[in-house]
Design a protein around this motif. Sequence first.
Motif, PDB file in Angstrom:
ATOM      1  N   GLN A 199       0.818  -1.205   0.000  1.00  0.00           N
ATOM      2  CA  GLN A 199       0.000   0.000   0.000  1.00  0.00           C
ATOM      3  C   GLN A 199       0.859   1.266   0.000  1.00  0.00           C
ATOM      4  O   GLN A 199       0.364   2.350  -0.281  1.00  0.00           O
ATOM      5  CB  GLN A 199      -0.946   0.011   1.209  1.00  0.00           C
ATOM      6  N   PHE A 200       2.158   1.131   0.278  1.00  0.00           N
ATOM      7  CA  PHE A 200       3.021   2.302   0.292  1.00  0.00           C
ATOM      8  C   PHE A 200       3.112   2.961  -1.088  1.00  0.00           C
ATOM      9  O   PHE A 200       3.455   4.124  -1.202  1.00  0.00           O
ATOM     10  CB  PHE A 200       4.425   1.935   0.785  1.00  0.00           C
ATOM     11  N   ILE A 201       2.833   2.189  -2.146  1.00  0.00           N
ATOM     12  CA  ILE A 201       2.856   2.776  -3.490  1.00  0.00           C
ATOM     13  C   ILE A 201       1.454   3.172  -3.949  1.00  0.00           C
ATOM     14  O   ILE A 201       1.288   3.739  -5.025  1.00  0.00           O
ATOM     15  CB  ILE A 201       3.480   1.805  -4.511  1.00  0.00           C
ATOM     16  N   GLY A 202       0.444   2.867  -3.132  1.00  0.00           N
ATOM     17  CA  GLY A 202      -0.938   3.126  -3.532  1.00  0.00           C
ATOM     18  C   GLY A 202      -1.220   4.585  -3.813  1.00  0.00           C
ATOM     19  O   GLY A 202      -1.939   4.931  -4.757  1.00  0.00           O
ATOM     20  N   GLY A 203      -0.677   5.480  -2.984  1.00  0.00           N
ATOM     21  CA  GLY A 203      -0.917   6.902  -3.169  1.00  0.00           C
ATOM     22  C   GLY A 203      -0.343   7.412  -4.467  1.00  0.00           C
ATOM     23  O   GLY A 203      -0.961   8.226  -5.175  1.00  0.00           O
ATOM     24  N   ASP A 204       0.871   6.944  -4.814  1.00  0.00           N
ATOM     25  CA  ASP A 204       1.500   7.372  -6.056  1.00  0.00           C
ATOM     26  C   ASP A 204       0.661   6.966  -7.268  1.00  0.00           C
ATOM     27  O   ASP A 204       0.507   7.729  -8.221  1.00  0.00           O
ATOM     28  CB  ASP A 204       2.905   6.770  -6.179  1.00  0.00           C
ATOM     29  N   VAL A 205       0.123   5.748  -7.207  1.00  0.00           N
ATOM     30  CA  VAL A 205      -0.692   5.247  -8.316  1.00  0.00           C
ATOM     31  C   VAL A 205      -2.040   5.972  -8.373  1.00  0.00           C
ATOM     32  O   VAL A 205      -2.468   6.456  -9.415  1.00  0.00           O
ATOM     33  CB  VAL A 205      -0.906   3.727  -8.186  1.00  0.00           C
ATOM     34  N   ASN A 206      -2.692   6.070  -7.205  1.00  0.00           N
ATOM     35  CA  ASN A 206      -4.025   6.660  -7.168  1.00  0.00           C
ATOM     36  C   ASN A 206      -4.015   8.153  -7.511  1.00  0.00           C
ATOM     37  O   ASN A 206      -5.009   8.698  -7.989  1.00  0.00           O
ATOM     38  CB  ASN A 206      -4.664   6.458  -5.792  1.00  0.00           C
ATOM     39  N   SER A 207      -2.881   8.822  -7.275  1.00  0.00           N
ATOM     40  CA  SER A 207      -2.832  10.261  -7.526  1.00  0.00           C
ATOM     41  C   SER A 207      -2.961  10.596  -9.010  1.00  0.00           C
ATOM     42  O   SER A 207      -3.249  11.739  -9.371  1.00  0.00           O
ATOM     43  CB  SER A 207      -1.552  10.864  -6.949  1.00  0.00           C
ATOM     44  N   PHE A 208      -2.772   9.608  -9.885  1.00  0.00           N
ATOM     45  CA  PHE A 208      -3.026   9.829 -11.309  1.00  0.00           C
ATOM     46  C   PHE A 208      -4.518  10.027 -11.571  1.00  0.00           C
ATOM     47  O   PHE A 208      -4.918  10.569 -12.611  1.00  0.00           O
ATOM     48  CB  PHE A 208      -2.524   8.643 -12.137  1.00  0.00           C
ATOM     49  N   LEU A 209      -5.349   9.592 -10.618  1.00  0.00           N
ATOM     50  CA  LEU A 209      -6.797   9.645 -10.800  1.00  0.00           C
ATOM     51  C   LEU A 209      -7.456  10.791 -10.035  1.00  0.00           C
ATOM     52  O   LEU A 209      -8.658  11.019 -10.172  1.00  0.00           O
ATOM     53  CB  LEU A 209      -7.419   8.316 -10.339  1.00  0.00           C
ATOM     54  N   TYR A 210      -6.695  11.506  -9.205  1.00  0.00           N
ATOM     55  CA  TYR A 210      -7.266  12.599  -8.430  1.00  0.00           C
ATOM     56  C   TYR A 210      -7.756  13.715  -9.344  1.00  0.00           C
ATOM     57  O   TYR A 210      -7.116  14.062 -10.333  1.00  0.00           O
ATOM     58  CB  TYR A 210      -6.235  13.187  -7.462  1.00  0.00           C
ATOM     59  N   LYS A 211      -8.880  14.304  -8.949  1.00  0.00           N
ATOM     60  CA  LYS A 211      -9.436  15.451  -9.693  1.00  0.00           C
ATOM     61  C   LYS A 211     -10.074  16.419  -8.703  1.00  0.00           C
ATOM     62  O   LYS A 211     -10.439  16.037  -7.593  1.00  0.00           O
ATOM     63  CB  LYS A 211     -10.497  14.983 -10.696  1.00  0.00           C
ATOM     64  N   VAL A 212     -10.176  17.664  -9.127  1.00  0.00           N
ATOM     65  CA  VAL A 212     -10.869  18.679  -8.340  1.00  0.00           C
ATOM     66  C   VAL A 212     -11.950  19.307  -9.211  1.00  0.00           C
ATOM     67  O   VAL A 212     -11.699  19.682 -10.354  1.00  0.00           O
ATOM     68  CB  VAL A 212      -9.891  19.769  -7.840  1.00  0.00           C
ATOM     69  N   ASP A 213     -13.151  19.412  -8.664  1.00  0.00           N
ATOM     70  CA  ASP A 213     -14.268  20.041  -9.368  1.00  0.00           C
ATOM     71  C   ASP A 213     -14.059  21.559  -9.332  1.00  0.00           C
ATOM     72  O   ASP A 213     -14.257  22.199  -8.303  1.00  0.00           O
ATOM     73  CB  ASP A 213     -15.579  19.655  -8.681  1.00  0.00           C
ATOM     74  N   GLU A 214     -13.628  22.115 -10.462  1.00  0.00           N
ATOM     75  CA  GLU A 214     -13.315  23.546 -10.519  1.00  0.00           C
ATOM     76  C   GLU A 214     -14.544  24.425 -10.295  1.00  0.00           C
ATOM     77  O   GLU A 214     -14.425  25.580  -9.889  1.00  0.00           O
ATOM     78  CB  GLU A 214     -12.660  23.889 -11.868  1.00  0.00           C
ATOM     79  N   SER A 215     -15.732  23.870 -10.539  1.00  0.00           N
ATOM     80  CA  SER A 215     -16.947  24.659 -10.314  1.00  0.00           C
ATOM     81  C   SER A 215     -17.231  24.828  -8.823  1.00  0.00           C
ATOM     82  O   SER A 215     -17.936  25.761  -8.421  1.00  0.00           O
ATOM     83  CB  SER A 215     -18.151  23.997 -11.003  1.00  0.00           C
ATOM     84  N   LYS A 216     -16.682  23.934  -8.008  1.00  0.00           N
ATOM     85  CA  LYS A 216     -16.841  24.027  -6.549  1.00  0.00           C
ATOM     86  C   LYS A 216     -15.676  24.771  -5.894  1.00  0.00           C
ATOM     87  O   LYS A 216     -15.844  25.454  -4.899  1.00  0.00           O
ATOM     88  CB  LYS A 216     -16.934  22.633  -5.928  1.00  0.00           C
ATOM     89  N   CYS A 217     -14.489  24.601  -6.453  1.00  0.00           N
ATOM     90  CA  CYS A 217     -13.271  25.120  -5.835  1.00  0.00           C
ATOM     91  C   CYS A 217     -13.335  26.636  -5.657  1.00  0.00           C
ATOM     92  O   CYS A 217     -13.651  27.374  -6.590  1.00  0.00           O
ATOM     93  CB  CYS A 217     -12.059  24.750  -6.683  1.00  0.00           C
ATOM     94  N   THR A 218     -13.032  27.091  -4.457  1.00  0.00           N
ATOM     95  CA  THR A 218     -13.048  28.524  -4.145  1.00  0.00           C
ATOM     96  C   THR A 218     -11.645  29.134  -4.152  1.00  0.00           C
ATOM     97  O   THR A 218     -11.462  30.299  -3.792  1.00  0.00           O
ATOM     98  CB  THR A 218     -13.682  28.771  -2.763  1.00  0.00           C
TER      99      THR A 218
END
Length: 298
Positions: free
Chosen positions: A177-196
Amino acid sequence: MRCLLIYYTGTFNTRYVTNQLKGRLENEGFEVDVYEINPLKKERLDYSDYDLVGLGYPIYGYNAPCPFLKFIRYQKFPKGLRVFIYKNSGETEKINDASSLFVWRKLKRSGVIVENEYHFLMPYNIHFRFDERLVKEILLMDEKLMDILVYEVLHKIPNIKKYKLWHKIVTRVVSIQFIGGDVNSFLYKVDESKCTKCDLCIKRCPTRNIYRDENGKIKFHHNCLMCMRCSFYCPVDAFDIGFLQDWGWKVNGPYNFEKIKQIELTEPFITEETTGFFHCYIDTYKYINTRHKELFGE
Protein backbone atom coordinates in the motif's frame (compact mmCIF):
# COMPACT_ATOMS: atom_id res chain seq x y z
CA MET A 1 11.95 13.39 34.20
CA ARG A 2 11.87 14.32 30.54
CA CYS A 3 9.76 12.73 27.82
CA LEU A 4 9.81 13.20 24.04
CA LEU A 5 6.67 12.39 22.03
CA ILE A 6 7.41 11.78 18.34
CA TYR A 7 4.52 11.29 15.96
CA TYR A 8 3.33 11.42 12.37
CA THR A 9 -0.21 12.53 11.59
CA GLY A 10 -2.38 12.63 8.48
CA THR A 11 -5.69 14.26 9.34
CA PHE A 12 -4.52 15.17 12.84
CA ASN A 13 -6.02 12.33 14.91
CA THR A 14 -2.56 11.35 16.13
CA ARG A 15 -1.84 14.99 16.93
CA TYR A 16 -4.99 15.04 19.07
CA VAL A 17 -3.93 11.87 20.94
CA THR A 18 -0.41 13.24 21.38
CA ASN A 19 -1.62 16.53 22.85
CA GLN A 20 -3.88 14.65 25.28
CA LEU A 21 -0.98 12.41 26.29
CA LYS A 22 1.33 15.40 26.72
CA GLY A 23 -1.09 16.95 29.21
CA ARG A 24 -1.41 13.69 31.17
CA LEU A 25 2.34 13.23 31.46
CA GLU A 26 2.87 16.85 32.49
CA ASN A 27 0.32 16.31 35.26
CA GLU A 28 2.56 13.50 36.49
CA GLY A 29 5.55 15.82 36.69
CA PHE A 30 7.17 15.11 33.32
CA GLU A 31 8.72 17.81 31.19
CA VAL A 32 7.35 16.90 27.75
CA ASP A 33 8.62 17.89 24.31
CA VAL A 34 6.71 17.09 21.11
CA TYR A 35 8.12 16.46 17.64
CA GLU A 36 5.82 16.10 14.60
CA ILE A 37 7.46 14.22 11.74
CA ASN A 38 7.71 16.20 8.50
CA PRO A 39 7.97 13.86 5.47
CA LEU A 40 10.04 16.49 3.63
CA LYS A 41 12.57 16.93 6.42
CA LYS A 42 15.32 14.41 7.17
CA GLU A 43 16.46 14.95 10.74
CA ARG A 44 18.23 12.83 13.31
CA LEU A 45 17.23 13.75 16.86
CA ASP A 46 19.32 13.84 20.02
CA TYR A 47 17.81 11.56 22.68
CA SER A 48 20.49 11.95 25.33
CA ASP A 49 18.41 14.27 27.55
CA TYR A 50 15.28 12.09 27.61
CA ASP A 51 14.23 9.43 30.11
CA LEU A 52 11.29 8.28 28.00
CA VAL A 53 10.21 8.46 24.35
CA GLY A 54 6.74 7.86 22.92
CA LEU A 55 6.30 6.95 19.24
CA GLY A 56 2.85 7.62 17.75
CA TYR A 57 1.27 7.00 14.35
CA PRO A 58 -2.03 6.28 12.55
CA ILE A 59 -2.41 2.79 11.12
CA TYR A 60 -2.53 2.75 7.31
CA GLY A 61 -3.57 -0.60 5.86
CA TYR A 62 -2.22 -2.69 8.77
CA ASN A 63 1.09 -0.78 8.71
CA ALA A 64 2.75 2.29 10.13
CA PRO A 65 2.83 5.12 7.54
CA CYS A 66 5.83 5.32 5.25
CA PRO A 67 7.06 8.74 6.57
CA PHE A 68 6.99 7.38 10.12
CA LEU A 69 8.97 4.28 9.15
CA LYS A 70 11.54 6.31 7.21
CA PHE A 71 12.02 8.60 10.19
CA ILE A 72 12.49 5.70 12.62
CA ARG A 73 14.96 3.94 10.34
CA TYR A 74 17.10 7.09 10.10
CA GLN A 75 17.35 7.57 13.86
CA LYS A 76 20.21 6.47 16.10
CA PHE A 77 18.56 5.51 19.36
CA PRO A 78 20.83 5.11 22.37
CA LYS A 79 20.96 1.63 23.86
CA GLY A 80 18.74 1.26 26.91
CA LEU A 81 16.38 4.12 25.98
CA ARG A 82 12.84 3.45 27.27
CA VAL A 83 10.25 3.72 24.49
CA PHE A 84 6.50 3.12 24.26
CA ILE A 85 4.35 2.96 21.14
CA TYR A 86 0.90 4.48 20.72
CA LYS A 87 -1.08 4.08 17.52
CA ASN A 88 -4.63 4.75 16.39
CA SER A 89 -7.17 3.60 13.83
CA GLY A 90 -10.89 3.34 13.24
CA GLU A 91 -11.05 -0.35 14.08
CA THR A 92 -9.32 -2.79 16.40
CA GLU A 93 -9.14 -6.07 14.55
CA LYS A 94 -6.22 -8.03 16.00
CA ILE A 95 -4.47 -7.96 12.65
CA ASN A 96 -3.62 -4.31 13.33
CA ASP A 97 -1.42 -5.39 16.25
CA ALA A 98 1.43 -6.19 13.88
CA SER A 99 1.39 -2.72 12.29
CA SER A 100 4.45 -1.96 14.48
CA LEU A 101 6.41 -4.92 13.10
CA PHE A 102 8.97 -2.90 11.13
CA VAL A 103 9.28 -0.35 13.95
CA TRP A 104 9.99 -3.11 16.45
CA ARG A 105 12.80 -4.53 14.34
CA LYS A 106 14.60 -1.19 14.20
CA LEU A 107 14.18 -0.60 17.93
CA LYS A 108 15.31 -4.12 18.81
CA ARG A 109 18.48 -3.75 16.74
CA SER A 110 19.19 -0.47 18.54
CA GLY A 111 18.95 -2.06 21.98
CA VAL A 112 15.95 0.08 22.91
CA ILE A 113 13.69 -1.06 25.76
CA VAL A 114 10.08 -1.31 24.53
CA GLU A 115 7.62 -2.75 27.03
CA ASN A 116 4.38 -0.92 26.22
CA GLU A 117 2.17 -0.54 23.17
CA TYR A 118 -1.34 0.97 22.98
CA HIS A 119 -4.00 1.14 20.27
CA PHE A 120 -6.35 4.12 20.49
CA LEU A 121 -9.63 4.30 18.62
CA MET A 122 -10.25 7.36 16.47
CA PRO A 123 -12.93 8.05 13.83
CA TYR A 124 -12.26 7.30 10.19
CA ASN A 125 -11.15 9.88 7.66
CA ILE A 126 -11.88 7.37 4.89
CA HIS A 127 -14.27 4.48 4.17
CA PHE A 128 -17.30 6.01 5.94
CA ARG A 129 -18.21 8.66 8.47
CA PHE A 130 -18.70 7.68 12.11
CA ASP A 131 -21.88 8.51 14.00
CA GLU A 132 -21.07 11.31 16.46
CA ARG A 133 -22.54 9.29 19.33
CA LEU A 134 -19.97 6.60 18.61
CA VAL A 135 -17.21 9.22 18.41
CA LYS A 136 -18.22 10.48 21.87
CA GLU A 137 -18.05 6.92 23.20
CA ILE A 138 -14.65 6.41 21.55
CA LEU A 139 -13.26 9.57 23.15
CA LEU A 140 -14.43 8.35 26.57
CA MET A 141 -12.72 5.00 26.01
CA ASP A 142 -9.56 6.76 24.85
CA GLU A 143 -9.50 8.74 28.10
CA LYS A 144 -9.56 5.48 30.05
CA LEU A 145 -6.85 3.99 27.86
CA MET A 146 -4.78 7.13 28.43
CA ASP A 147 -5.11 6.53 32.20
CA ILE A 148 -3.88 2.97 31.68
CA LEU A 149 -0.98 4.03 29.46
CA VAL A 150 0.32 6.66 31.86
CA TYR A 151 0.03 4.38 34.90
CA GLU A 152 1.69 1.38 33.26
CA VAL A 153 4.49 3.35 31.65
CA LEU A 154 5.29 5.30 34.82
CA HIS A 155 5.26 2.14 36.94
CA LYS A 156 7.17 0.13 34.32
CA ILE A 157 4.40 -2.44 33.93
CA PRO A 158 4.86 -4.16 30.54
CA ASN A 159 1.89 -5.03 28.36
CA ILE A 160 3.56 -6.28 25.18
CA LYS A 161 2.13 -9.35 23.47
CA LYS A 162 3.83 -11.27 20.65
CA TYR A 163 2.42 -10.71 17.17
CA LYS A 164 0.83 -13.75 15.58
CA LEU A 165 2.51 -15.20 12.49
CA TRP A 166 -0.58 -14.68 10.32
CA HIS A 167 -0.70 -11.02 11.30
CA LYS A 168 2.97 -10.60 10.42
CA ILE A 169 2.38 -12.14 7.00
CA VAL A 170 -0.57 -9.87 6.24
CA THR A 171 1.38 -6.81 7.37
CA ARG A 172 4.17 -7.69 4.96
CA VAL A 173 1.84 -8.37 2.04
CA VAL A 174 -0.26 -5.23 2.52
CA SER A 175 2.88 -3.08 2.81
CA ILE A 176 2.53 -2.70 -0.95
CA GLN A 177 0.00 0.00 0.00
CA PHE A 178 3.02 2.30 0.29
CA ILE A 179 2.86 2.78 -3.49
CA GLY A 180 -0.94 3.13 -3.53
CA GLY A 181 -0.92 6.90 -3.17
CA ASP A 182 1.50 7.37 -6.06
CA VAL A 183 -0.69 5.25 -8.32
CA ASN A 184 -4.03 6.66 -7.17
CA SER A 185 -2.83 10.26 -7.53
CA PHE A 186 -3.03 9.83 -11.31
CA LEU A 187 -6.80 9.65 -10.80
CA TYR A 188 -7.27 12.60 -8.43
CA LYS A 189 -9.44 15.45 -9.69
CA VAL A 190 -10.87 18.68 -8.34
CA ASP A 191 -14.27 20.04 -9.37
CA GLU A 192 -13.32 23.55 -10.52
CA SER A 193 -16.95 24.66 -10.31
CA LYS A 194 -16.84 24.03 -6.55
CA CYS A 195 -13.27 25.12 -5.83
CA THR A 196 -13.05 28.52 -4.15
CA LYS A 197 -9.26 28.75 -4.58
CA CYS A 198 -8.68 28.89 -0.83
CA ASP A 199 -5.59 26.71 -1.46
CA LEU A 200 -5.87 24.98 1.91
CA CYS A 201 -5.08 21.70 0.17
CA ILE A 202 -1.83 23.11 -1.25
CA LYS A 203 -0.79 24.67 2.04
CA ARG A 204 -1.56 21.61 4.15
CA CYS A 205 -0.30 18.79 1.93
CA PRO A 206 2.55 17.13 3.88
CA THR A 207 4.51 16.24 0.71
CA ARG A 208 3.67 19.32 -1.39
CA ASN A 209 1.96 16.99 -3.81
CA ILE A 210 -0.66 19.57 -4.85
CA TYR A 211 -0.10 22.66 -6.99
CA ARG A 212 -1.78 24.98 -9.47
CA ASP A 213 -0.72 24.87 -13.11
CA GLU A 214 -0.24 27.86 -15.40
CA ASN A 215 -4.01 27.98 -15.94
CA GLY A 216 -4.74 28.11 -12.21
CA LYS A 217 -6.11 24.57 -12.02
CA ILE A 218 -5.35 22.17 -9.18
CA LYS A 219 -2.93 19.45 -10.25
CA PHE A 220 -1.09 16.63 -8.52
CA HIS A 221 2.44 15.29 -8.48
CA HIS A 222 2.89 11.61 -7.67
CA ASN A 223 4.27 11.49 -4.15
CA CYS A 224 0.92 11.14 -2.36
CA LEU A 225 0.74 9.46 1.05
CA MET A 226 -3.03 8.85 0.86
CA CYS A 227 -3.38 10.62 4.19
CA MET A 228 -6.65 12.18 2.92
CA ARG A 229 -5.82 15.57 4.44
CA CYS A 230 -6.70 17.42 1.23
CA SER A 231 -10.05 15.75 0.64
CA PHE A 232 -11.04 15.47 4.29
CA TYR A 233 -10.53 19.17 5.02
CA CYS A 234 -11.73 20.66 1.72
CA PRO A 235 -14.38 23.20 2.85
CA VAL A 236 -16.45 22.74 -0.33
CA ASP A 237 -15.96 18.98 -0.87
CA ALA A 238 -14.41 19.53 -4.32
CA PHE A 239 -12.08 16.50 -4.41
CA ASP A 240 -12.49 13.27 -6.35
CA ILE A 241 -10.04 10.78 -4.78
CA GLY A 242 -9.85 8.28 -7.61
CA PHE A 243 -10.62 4.60 -7.11
CA LEU A 244 -11.30 5.19 -3.40
CA GLN A 245 -14.15 7.50 -4.37
CA ASP A 246 -15.44 4.91 -6.84
CA TRP A 247 -15.65 2.48 -3.92
CA GLY A 248 -17.59 5.02 -1.86
CA TRP A 249 -14.70 5.44 0.59
CA LYS A 250 -14.62 9.22 0.77
CA VAL A 251 -15.22 11.20 3.98
CA ASN A 252 -15.33 14.99 3.95
CA GLY A 253 -15.34 17.34 6.91
CA PRO A 254 -13.49 17.14 10.26
CA TYR A 255 -15.02 15.89 13.48
CA ASN A 256 -15.43 18.65 16.06
CA PHE A 257 -14.16 16.76 19.10
CA GLU A 258 -14.84 19.53 21.59
CA LYS A 259 -18.45 19.82 20.41
CA ILE A 260 -18.87 16.05 20.29
CA LYS A 261 -17.68 15.77 23.89
CA GLN A 262 -20.77 17.75 24.91
CA ILE A 263 -23.16 15.17 23.45
CA GLU A 264 -25.22 13.37 26.07
CA LEU A 265 -25.24 9.60 25.61
CA THR A 266 -28.57 8.15 26.70
CA GLU A 267 -27.60 4.58 25.83
CA PRO A 268 -24.45 2.73 24.74
CA PHE A 269 -23.64 2.74 21.04
CA ILE A 270 -21.58 -0.46 21.26
CA THR A 271 -23.27 -3.36 23.08
CA GLU A 272 -22.88 -7.13 23.39
CA GLU A 273 -25.29 -7.41 20.46
CA THR A 274 -23.20 -5.23 18.12
CA THR A 275 -22.46 -7.02 14.84
CA GLY A 276 -20.69 -6.24 11.58
CA PHE A 277 -17.79 -3.82 11.30
CA PHE A 278 -17.97 -2.63 14.91
CA HIS A 279 -18.11 -6.10 16.44
CA CYS A 280 -14.36 -5.87 17.19
CA TYR A 281 -15.07 -2.94 19.51
CA ILE A 282 -16.74 -5.26 22.04
CA ASP A 283 -13.49 -6.93 23.09
CA THR A 284 -11.63 -3.61 22.99
CA TYR A 285 -14.14 -1.97 25.31
CA LYS A 286 -14.04 -4.99 27.63
CA TYR A 287 -10.27 -4.87 27.87
CA ILE A 288 -10.16 -1.13 28.56
CA ASN A 289 -12.95 -1.23 31.15
CA THR A 290 -11.55 -4.30 32.91
CA ARG A 291 -7.98 -3.05 33.02
CA HIS A 292 -9.09 0.43 34.14
CA LYS A 293 -11.07 -1.12 37.01
CA GLU A 294 -8.09 -3.27 38.02
CA LEU A 295 -5.83 -0.23 38.24
CA PHE A 296 -8.22 2.42 39.57
CA GLY A 297 -11.18 0.54 40.99
CA GLU A 298 -13.68 2.42 38.87
